[in-house]
Design a protein around this motif. Structure first.
Motif, PDB file in Angstrom:
ATOM      1  N   PHE A  56     -16.715 -29.404 -12.947  1.00  0.00           N
ATOM      2  CA  PHE A  56     -15.714 -30.426 -13.874  1.00  0.00           C
ATOM      3  C   PHE A  56     -14.941 -31.481 -12.936  1.00  0.00           C
ATOM      4  O   PHE A  56     -13.878 -31.915 -13.179  1.00  0.00           O
ATOM      5  CB  PHE A  56     -14.725 -30.005 -14.711  1.00  0.00           C
ATOM      6  N   PRO A  57     -15.912 -32.250 -12.108  1.00  0.00           N
ATOM      7  CA  PRO A  57     -15.231 -33.384 -11.070  1.00  0.00           C
ATOM      8  C   PRO A  57     -14.459 -34.430 -12.159  1.00  0.00           C
ATOM      9  O   PRO A  57     -14.831 -34.745 -13.068  1.00  0.00           O
ATOM     10  CB  PRO A  57     -16.601 -33.888 -10.291  1.00  0.00           C
ATOM     11  N   ALA A 321     -26.061 -33.319 -19.399  1.00  0.00           N
ATOM     12  CA  ALA A 321     -25.076 -32.607 -18.385  1.00  0.00           C
ATOM     13  C   ALA A 321     -25.953 -32.152 -17.178  1.00  0.00           C
ATOM     14  O   ALA A 321     -25.484 -32.218 -16.084  1.00  0.00           O
ATOM     15  CB  ALA A 321     -24.110 -31.747 -19.242  1.00  0.00           C
ATOM     16  N   PHE A 322     -27.085 -31.109 -17.843  1.00  0.00           N
ATOM     17  CA  PHE A 322     -27.737 -30.710 -16.536  1.00  0.00           C
ATOM     18  C   PHE A 322     -28.420 -31.681 -15.854  1.00  0.00           C
ATOM     19  O   PHE A 322     -28.634 -31.250 -14.534  1.00  0.00           O
ATOM     20  CB  PHE A 322     -28.540 -29.579 -17.177  1.00  0.00           C
ATOM     21  N   GLY A 326     -29.081 -32.473 -11.555  1.00  0.00           N
ATOM     22  CA  GLY A 326     -30.525 -32.094 -11.243  1.00  0.00           C
ATOM     23  C   GLY A 326     -31.093 -30.532 -11.247  1.00  0.00           C
ATOM     24  O   GLY A 326     -31.832 -30.146 -10.796  1.00  0.00           O
ATOM     25  N   TRP A 327     -30.243 -30.118 -12.444  1.00  0.00           N
ATOM     26  CA  TRP A 327     -30.683 -28.496 -12.636  1.00  0.00           C
ATOM     27  C   TRP A 327     -31.851 -28.335 -13.785  1.00  0.00           C
ATOM     28  O   TRP A 327     -32.148 -29.220 -14.427  1.00  0.00           O
ATOM     29  CB  TRP A 327     -29.388 -27.876 -13.403  1.00  0.00           C
ATOM     30  N   LEU A 389     -19.224 -26.580 -22.370  1.00  0.00           N
ATOM     31  CA  LEU A 389     -18.610 -27.994 -22.353  1.00  0.00           C
ATOM     32  C   LEU A 389     -19.186 -29.130 -23.203  1.00  0.00           C
ATOM     33  O   LEU A 389     -18.805 -29.737 -23.905  1.00  0.00           O
ATOM     34  CB  LEU A 389     -17.979 -28.398 -21.005  1.00  0.00           C
ATOM     35  N   ALA A 390     -20.643 -29.121 -22.731  1.00  0.00           N
ATOM     36  CA  ALA A 390     -21.449 -30.116 -23.404  1.00  0.00           C
ATOM     37  C   ALA A 390     -21.403 -29.888 -24.930  1.00  0.00           C
ATOM     38  O   ALA A 390     -21.476 -30.800 -25.577  1.00  0.00           O
ATOM     39  CB  ALA A 390     -22.855 -30.077 -22.820  1.00  0.00           C
TER      40      ALA A 390
END
Ligand SMILES: [Zn+2]
Length: 960
Positions: A56-57, A321-322, A326-327, A389-390
């Motif tokens: 969570f930056p 979000a992923f 880059g996941w 969270l997404a």
């Protein structure tokens, strides 16, 4: 800053997530018996591979609320948090934050507390009861006033329920959930505060504490001082692992029937919140990435019509979000939407949008993947938190629309669209008071309404065996359940007899099987509670006699002892044998040292008629205050014991002092455990005997079978176990001697298949593939049984040798000819047989016929719906007796997918056999009776086998 010595790399990470003080707490403060900081061995997490991405930056946090690391004593995700540690975090946050309400909602078998945390804005939390009252009206549109729905949608937060790690060995959900909880509770920037204004978020931080703690202990026992990156190593678990709860039930398949206390507590908790989003976070194989919904086809027809559309919207935000990290991830490839018993499907049938996650599993450690990439457990937790969270962001953005969809789903469930031909489900209590009571409790606890009626007249009624009658009357108690009610989707999904695969999915499945031999089907294709419970039931177009719906349970059958006739001496006490409670009565009475007998035929006494399988406690065979003992046992078993004044039975039944009452013997039970025993099947059978019947069960280690003196036991249960033949082979002489000396050997599923091998010399029953050339001989046995079920005497043939009916071309009456297709054994039969096995059913209800003259089948009617799973086809003839045999091919299938190849292999094969060997016996079940703990129809046969077997079917040495 004092840090755990095992995690020197942690200090840098603590700074990253903004933790002000990370003083590890003494383990004792967390309720832990051990201090991870002082351990010399640890789960594999080499420091050089520490995961350094920030969770969570950009979010700012309230430093007054401790970050997980400062409570746990290690960086979140450095190792799996225990139950005590997770509770410690939540309690610390609940004590300090006005955004959190921590609520206990139940306990596990091992006594661990189940909690959920409600996280929302301070204002919403103050108004929580009013918010839930408003959503409750959307859940039951009968309560809505005109225009009220629009007002509620405009002013009410939506509810999200996030559940983590229902499979205890799929661990990262819990730690991801903990990270997310801290983010939501302590976040001070607008990305968090705006979410909390729009949403009430309920976090179930650990759905399966007993399974997780068991798995953690296994991991720790195998942990070393030197890091091991090998994912195949022992340090990744062993039997029975941590998937299930204490009794190893898969709670992701328990929502339909609530066999686990965790499930029943969760039913109640979730229904209080009526969520619009329901997340269930799992893990999958190690060399994989991350899967989330939309789910694979087929989709159960009773799920919300826009389910996949909504899942696709939620997926878009997870993907975004992923992608930012880059996941890797994927959707739709597996985990179909057919079975309605999963966590997500149950929640969707309640009106939520259910979403499943599957993170690649690292078992709380750092592992090297096939690609050479090093994967950390902390990264897995990060994925879980980010996905949740997404989902919350999607729901917050679509808050009003999500509430509207929820309201519309519940309105359609309640009022329908006029398309239902038979909207009424009717179930008859009949002689099964205990089963009827249990079924209604299962439905009522899921919010399903029903009414009881003393009788009912049904029109256009379809019964559970497929018969249709224009009119059908029952003159005893029934429960009537409307499919049109707020929980109508659950009613239809769980009670519809035969929900059929769509044609396109059938074609796809068939292609996969033909080309690759792989099934795409994720789980069982049949599940309905009518067949599972084996109660008489119907779907009807209309019902006369049903009153208003009520959720009141019927009064429990009166338990205890009936008064003896005034002044008369008591000859004995009788418990009717149809009700399942009678087996518990017998089990408890034998434990209490009472002598009692089992009737092999129906009889009359005490002014009543008793079914075969009824139990008799004779006064003169017992010592002390027999009446008091009988009464006490009857209360525990929930049955009524009737006092008989005389040994004389009026009418045609046998007298009570004669040979039709078999003296029972106290079962001394051993059950095989440990690999290769199938752990969920083992758990279910153990739960039945131990938890439900209250019998002591000795769990023997399959890996040390030679180390036991089997003479201590008179019952040995072999649960399904692939490869058990090689476990048994070194001990065959001892096993045979034990059986012949009076033992009752009960083998189930693959273990029954192993015992059916000629080389083991324990049974004359055979697997189909081993007797292909002799099938006509076995079919002849099936045919003789069929003839015995419908005796038709041709008197002319008997007295004059000339049949009254016209002879067929071959001179025999047509009915005595076995089905021709099954008789054809062509030269390529073995190849054909192997091919057909490819199409084995993955859970279907099959019609079976019951031998009603055997002790093993007391409590069962003439026909039985049998839940069958797998490719084992057992064939039996004398000297084995077939207690339950599958029906002929045309009327075999009752529910679920049964390919023609499987129909042919299973038609007229044996489901349950019993065979005398010396003074003992061997009992085989082709598939697991009582599957998943909610199939009492077949479960009854297993109970009979264990409790009645030593007395009724064998002659073990009598030990007093
Ligand atoms: Zn799972």
């Amino acid at each position: 800053m004092q840090l755990p010595s095992v995690l020197p790399a942690v200090s840098a990470l603590l700074v990253l997530i903004g933790c002000a003080s990370a003083q590890p707490r003494p383990a004792s403060q967390l309720g832990e018996a051990r201090d991870p900081a002082r351990a010399s061995v640890r789960l594999s997490a080499p420091e050089e591979h520490a995961y350094e991405q920030e969770f969570f930056p950009g979010t700012t946090y309230d430093a007054a609320l401790p970050a997980p690391a400062s409570i746990l004593g290690f960086e979140l995700g450095a190792q799996p948090a225990s139950h005590a540690q997770v509770l410690a975090c939540w309690r610390a946050w609940a004590a300090k934050s006005p955004r959190v309400k921590l609520e206990p909602y139940g306990h596990t078998h091992e006594g661990r507390e189940l909690v959920h945390g409600v996280v929302t804005s301070e204002k919403n939390l103050r108004e929580l009861d009013a918010i839930l009252a408003r959503i409750d009206k959307l859940a039951d549109p009968r309560k809505l006033a005109a225009g009220e729905e629009e007002r509620i949608r405009a002013t009410t937060p939506a509810v999200a329920w996030l559940g983590y790690s229902i499979h205890g060995d799929e661990m990262s959900g819990v730690d991801g959930g903990l990270a997310l909880a801290h983010h939501l509770i302590a976040g001070t920037s607008s990305d968090v505060t705006e979410l909390l204004e729009k949403l009430v978020i309920v976090i179930d931080p650990m759905q399966n504490p007993d399974g997780r703690e068991r798995f953690l202990a296994l991991l720790l026992q195998a942990a070393g001082a030197t890091p091991v990156l090998d994912g195949e190593a022992l340090s990744h678990g062993r039997w029975p692992n941590g998937r299930g709860n204490h009794y190893l039930f898969d709670m992701n398949r328990d929502w339909i029937a609530g066999t686990a206390p965790e499930t029943r507590a969760r039913w109640k908790a979730v229904q209080r919140f009526h969520p619009q989003l329901f997340v269930d976070a799992h893990e999958m194989g190690r060399d994989d990435s991350y899967l989330f919904y939309p789910q694979a086809d087929p989709i159960n027809p009773h799920l919300p019509r826009q389910l996949v559309e909504w899942q696709t919207r939620y997926a878009a935000d997870i993907a975004k979000a992923f992608d930012a990290h880059g996941w890797s991830y994927y959707t739709r490839e597996w985990a179909d939407g057919w079975g309605p018993f999963y966590t997500d499907s149950w929640s969707s049938l309640n009106g939520a949008i259910g979403i499943l996650y599957e993170q690649a599993r690292y078992d709380g450690q750092t592992v090297e993947l096939e690609s050479g990439e090093i994967a950390t457990y902390r990264s897995a937790a990060h994925h879980q938190a980010e996905a949740s969270l997404a989902n919350l962001r999607t729901l917050a953005a679509a808050r009003e629309e999500a509430l509207a969809h929820y309201a519309e789903f519940r309105r359609l469930a309640t009022f329908g669209d006029g398309s239902l031909e038979r909207p009424w489900f009717v179930v008859r209590k009949g002689p099964h008071a205990a089963r009827f009571q249990r079924l209604l409790a299962v439905l009522a606890e899921q919010g399903i309404e029903y009414a009881l009626a003393p009788s009912a007249k049904l029109r256009n009624a379809l019964d559970s065996f497929g018969g249709v009658s224009a009119e059908h009357s029952t003159d005893d108690e029934v429960a009537v359940i409307s499919a049109l009610q707020p929980q109508g989707a659950l009613v239809r999904a769980y009670l519809e007899f035969d929900t059929r695969y769509p044609k396109a999915d059938l074609e796809r499945e068939r292609r996969e099987l033909e080309l690759k031999g792989n099934s795409k089907i994720y789980d069982s294709t049949a599940w309905n509670l009518g067949h599972a419970f084996g109660l008489e039931c119907w779907w009807a177009q209309s019902v006369d006699g049903a009153g208003a719906a009520s959720a009141a349970l019927p009064a429990a059958a009166s338990a205890g002892i009936s008064a003896a006739p005034a002044g008369a001496p008591v000859y004995g006490w009788i418990v009717d044998g149809m009700d399942d409670g009678s087996v518990k009565f017998a089990a408890q009475a034998l434990q209490a040292g009472l002598a009692l007998s089992l009737a092999d035929e129906p009889f009359e006494s005490a002014g009543r008629r008793f079914a075969r399988g009824s139990l008799l406690v004779r006064a003169h065979e017992n010592k002390g205050d027999v009446a008091a003992k009988v009464e006490s046992v009857a209360r525990v078993a929930g049955v009524q014991a009737f006092a008989a004044a005389s040994a004389r039975a009026p009418g045609e039944g046998h007298d009570l002092g004669g040979q039709h009452f078999e003296l029972l013997e106290r079962p001394r039970i051993a059950m095989l455990s440990n690999a290769p025993v199938a752990n969920t099947s083992f758990g279910q059978l153990w739960h039945t005997l131990d938890f439900e019947l209250g019998l002591p069960v000795s769990l023997l280690d399959a890996q040390d079978l030679g180390g036991y003196d089997l003479r201590r036991y008179n019952v040995l249960v072999l649960p399904p176990a692939g490869g058990i033949a090689s476990v048994l082979e070194p001990h065959l002489d001892a096993l045979r001697a034990w059986v012949e000396g009076g033992g009752t050997l009960i083998a189930i599923g693959s273990s029954a298949g192993a015992l059916a091998r000629e080389s083991l010399g324990l049974s004359s029953v055979r697997r189909r593939e081993d007797v292909l050339a002799k099938l006509p001989e076995y079919l002849f046995a099936a045919q003789r049984e069929r003839a015995a079920r419908s005796i038709a005497i041709d008197e002319q043939l008997v007295w004059s040798g000339v049949p009254a009916s016209a002879p067929t071309a071959d001179g025999k009456p047509a009915e005595s000819k076995p089905p021709s297709s099954a008789l054809a054994v062509d030269p390529d039969a073995e190849r054909e047989e192997r091919w057909r096995q490819r199409f084995a059913p993955q859970g279907a209800f099959l019609r079976a016929h019951v031998r009603e003259d055997l002790w093993l089948t007391v409590g069962a009617g003439a026909q039985l719906p049998v839940f069958f799973d797998g490719s084992l086809s057992l064939w039996s003839r004398a000297p084995a007796t077939t207690a339950v045999r599958f029906s002929a091919a045309p009327d075999l299938r009752l529910s679920g997918l049964l390919w023609p190849e499987a129909r042919e292999r299973l038609a007229e094969s044996a489901y349950a056999t019993v065979e005398r060997r010396g003074a003992g016996q061997v009992i085989l079940f082709a598939s697991e009776p009582g599957f998943r703990g909610f199939h009492p129809a077949t479960g009854r046969l297993f109970r009979n086998a264990v409790v009645y077997g030593p007395g009724a079917g064998a002659n073990p040495p009598r030990l007093r």
